[in-house]
Design a protein around this motif. Structure first.
Motif, PDB file in Angstrom:
ATOM      1  N   ARG A 132      47.608  38.467  53.237  1.00 29.52           N
ATOM      2  CA  ARG A 132      46.782  37.534  54.011  1.00 29.52           C
ATOM      3  C   ARG A 132      46.926  37.722  55.525  1.00 29.52           C
ATOM      4  O   ARG A 132      46.049  37.309  56.274  1.00 29.52           O
ATOM      5  CB  ARG A 132      47.122  36.091  53.594  1.00 29.52           C
ATOM      6  N   THR A 153      44.427  35.121  44.470  1.00 26.70           N
ATOM      7  CA  THR A 153      43.098  35.232  43.857  1.00 26.70           C
ATOM      8  C   THR A 153      43.073  36.509  43.010  1.00 26.70           C
ATOM      9  O   THR A 153      43.921  37.400  43.175  1.00 26.70           O
ATOM     10  CB  THR A 153      42.008  35.352  44.942  1.00 26.70           C
ATOM     11  N   TYR A 154      42.070  36.615  42.141  1.00 27.47           N
ATOM     12  CA  TYR A 154      41.934  37.855  41.358  1.00 27.47           C
ATOM     13  C   TYR A 154      41.735  39.048  42.289  1.00 27.47           C
ATOM     14  O   TYR A 154      42.244  40.137  42.040  1.00 27.47           O
ATOM     15  CB  TYR A 154      40.768  37.743  40.379  1.00 27.47           C
ATOM     16  N   GLU A 155      40.981  38.821  43.384  1.00 21.89           N
ATOM     17  CA  GLU A 155      40.789  39.923  44.352  1.00 21.89           C
ATOM     18  C   GLU A 155      42.126  40.409  44.874  1.00 21.89           C
ATOM     19  O   GLU A 155      42.354  41.613  45.019  1.00 21.89           O
ATOM     20  CB  GLU A 155      39.935  39.454  45.545  1.00 21.89           C
ATOM     21  N   GLU A 156      43.013  39.457  45.177  1.00 16.99           N
ATOM     22  CA  GLU A 156      44.320  39.834  45.725  1.00 16.99           C
ATOM     23  C   GLU A 156      45.157  40.574  44.681  1.00 16.99           C
ATOM     24  O   GLU A 156      45.828  41.559  44.995  1.00 16.99           O
ATOM     25  CB  GLU A 156      45.041  38.590  46.253  1.00 16.99           C
ATOM     26  N   ARG A 192      38.123  44.426  35.225  1.00 14.63           N
ATOM     27  CA  ARG A 192      38.160  45.058  36.554  1.00 14.63           C
ATOM     28  C   ARG A 192      39.468  45.812  36.766  1.00 14.63           C
ATOM     29  O   ARG A 192      39.488  46.878  37.371  1.00 14.63           O
ATOM     30  CB  ARG A 192      37.953  43.994  37.637  1.00 14.63           C
ATOM     31  N   LEU A 220      43.991  42.398  42.386  1.00  8.42           N
ATOM     32  CA  LEU A 220      43.408  43.743  42.267  1.00  8.42           C
ATOM     33  C   LEU A 220      43.794  44.622  43.457  1.00  8.42           C
ATOM     34  O   LEU A 220      44.007  45.829  43.296  1.00  8.42           O
ATOM     35  CB  LEU A 220      41.881  43.642  42.133  1.00  8.42           C
ATOM     36  N   GLN A 221      43.911  44.005  44.635  1.00 10.78           N
ATOM     37  CA  GLN A 221      44.358  44.778  45.806  1.00 10.78           C
ATOM     38  C   GLN A 221      45.772  45.310  45.583  1.00 10.78           C
ATOM     39  O   GLN A 221      46.066  46.466  45.879  1.00 10.78           O
ATOM     40  CB  GLN A 221      44.354  43.891  47.059  1.00 10.78           C
ATOM     41  N   PHE A 225      38.743  39.672  34.789  1.00 13.41           N
ATOM     42  CA  PHE A 225      39.821  40.281  35.588  1.00 13.41           C
ATOM     43  C   PHE A 225      40.406  41.492  34.857  1.00 13.41           C
ATOM     44  O   PHE A 225      40.617  42.552  35.455  1.00 13.41           O
ATOM     45  CB  PHE A 225      40.905  39.238  35.869  1.00 13.41           C
TER      46      PHE A 225
END
Ligand code: SAM
Ligand code: SF4
Length: 319
Positions: A279, A42-45, A80, A47-48, A77
């Motif tokens: 994950r 995901t985009y969140e991942e 961010r 970014l992490q 994305f």
């Protein structure tokens, strides 16, 4: 951070999708393997991982694919990513088809540059290479990028049979403030069966039109390109000769595939499974990333096809 050979690694390429709206015959002539939605980070991942990388001193990021602009939300994305603490540069590599409508937004978010892949300046040759008669959209993307003030480079792969295409592509730099770069085919994916021209052969062809084409030492990016200038060219000509001239001693980069594999070298299949870490054990992410970077191999092995263990295509790796 430094790897075990003392190289400073400060550049990470993020492949945000392995899908594409073209079928370049040297890259993904048959499309992308079908993956479940959950296979892709995901985009969140992303970014992490980018935040953890920035904490290790990685300051430059390239967003690539597949075709990054086919993934919904790519512009947000980029915004961010650019805003993360420690991130100094964010650039994009795209085939340009979907660029025109978003070039202004990209300039506004502070994108530091865009590389547009273009292997032919002639519509029929473009269609023969990419499978689609869509050169007009790429040209519109180039125009929009320049109009928005984005630092723009064109990338052309030195495919077999490209001899007659080189000068028309270099002419994009005649009256436009952009660089045109020629890249030796790497023996990865479908490109492995299509070794093309090397740097010297390409320069020889270009010098028939620009006999004064000469090397310049100015720094024009984060990568290994050598640049050349000529009277009559507004932009520069770049050459990336990874195959004929190994530059691994100065390599500054690692790559993250769309499925979250951290690849320390293009040539080898080995990759750290950061998706599993993200994950299952996210607290371990900084250490998993540090270890994978530290253990980056000393050099690629493109000169020995049998030693290349990478079985993914360039569209999965991100180029
Ligand atoms: N779709 C985007 C594009 O075409 O720019 C981004 C992904 S594409 C895989 C990134 C770059 O890799 C492109 O410039 C493409 O031409 C290049 N590429 C693909 N296969 C290659 C190969 N075997 N050797 C050298 N470059 C390759
Ligand atoms: Fe798509 Fe880029 Fe590969 Fe062409 S080179 S098929 S545009 S990912």
């Amino acid at each position: 951070m430094q790897d075990r050979y003392g190289r400073t690694i400060d550049y990470l390429r993020l492949s945000i999708t392995d899908r594409c709206n073209l079928r370049c015959r040297y890259c993904m002539p048959d499309g992308a393997p079908l993956l479940a939605h959950s296979d892709i980070l995901t985009y969140e991942e992303f970014l992490q991982v980018a935040a953890a990388a920035a904490a290790l001193g990685i300051t430059k990021f390239k967003v690539t694919g597949g075709e990054p602009l086919v993934r919904r939300g790519c512009v947000e994305f980029l915004r961010r990513l650019k805003a993360l603490p420690g991130v100094e540069q964010v650039t994009l590599t795209t085939n340009g088809l979907l660029l025109a409508p978003v070039a202004g937004q990209m300039a506004a978010l502070g994108l530091n540059g865009v590389n547009i892949s273009l292997d032919a300046a002639d519509p029929a040759a473009f269609a023969a290479i990419t499978g689609f008669d869509r050169l007009g959209e790429v040209n519109a993307g180039i125009d929009a990028a320049l109009a928005a003030g984005l630092k723009t480079k064109l990338n052309c792969v030195l495919l077999p049979g490209c001899e007659t295409r080189l000068v028309p592509l270099a002419r994009y730099a005649e009256n436009r403030p952009l660089d045109v770069r020629f890249i030796e085919v790497m023996p990865i994916g479908a490109g492995a069966a299509q070794p093309g021209l090397n740097r010297d052969a390409a320069l020889k062809i270009l010098r028939q039109v620009w006999p004064d084409l000469h090397p310049v030492t100015e720094h024009r990016g984060n990568g290994p390109a050598h640049y050349y200038a000529a009277e009559g060219l507004t932009g520069r000509i770049g050459v990336i000769d990874a195959v004929s001239h190994k530059f691994c001693a100065g390599c500054n980069r690692v790559r993250l595939t769309s499925t979250g594999r951290l690849k320390p070298c293009l040539c080898y299949g080995e990759a750290a499974d950061l998706r599993a870490v993200l994950r299952e054990n996210p607290a371990q992410l900084p250490e998993a990333l540090r270890r994978a970077i530290f253990e980056k191999p000393r050099a690629h092995c493109f000169e020995d096809a049998a030693a290349v263990t990478e079985r993914r295509g360039m569209s999965q790796i991100g180029g």
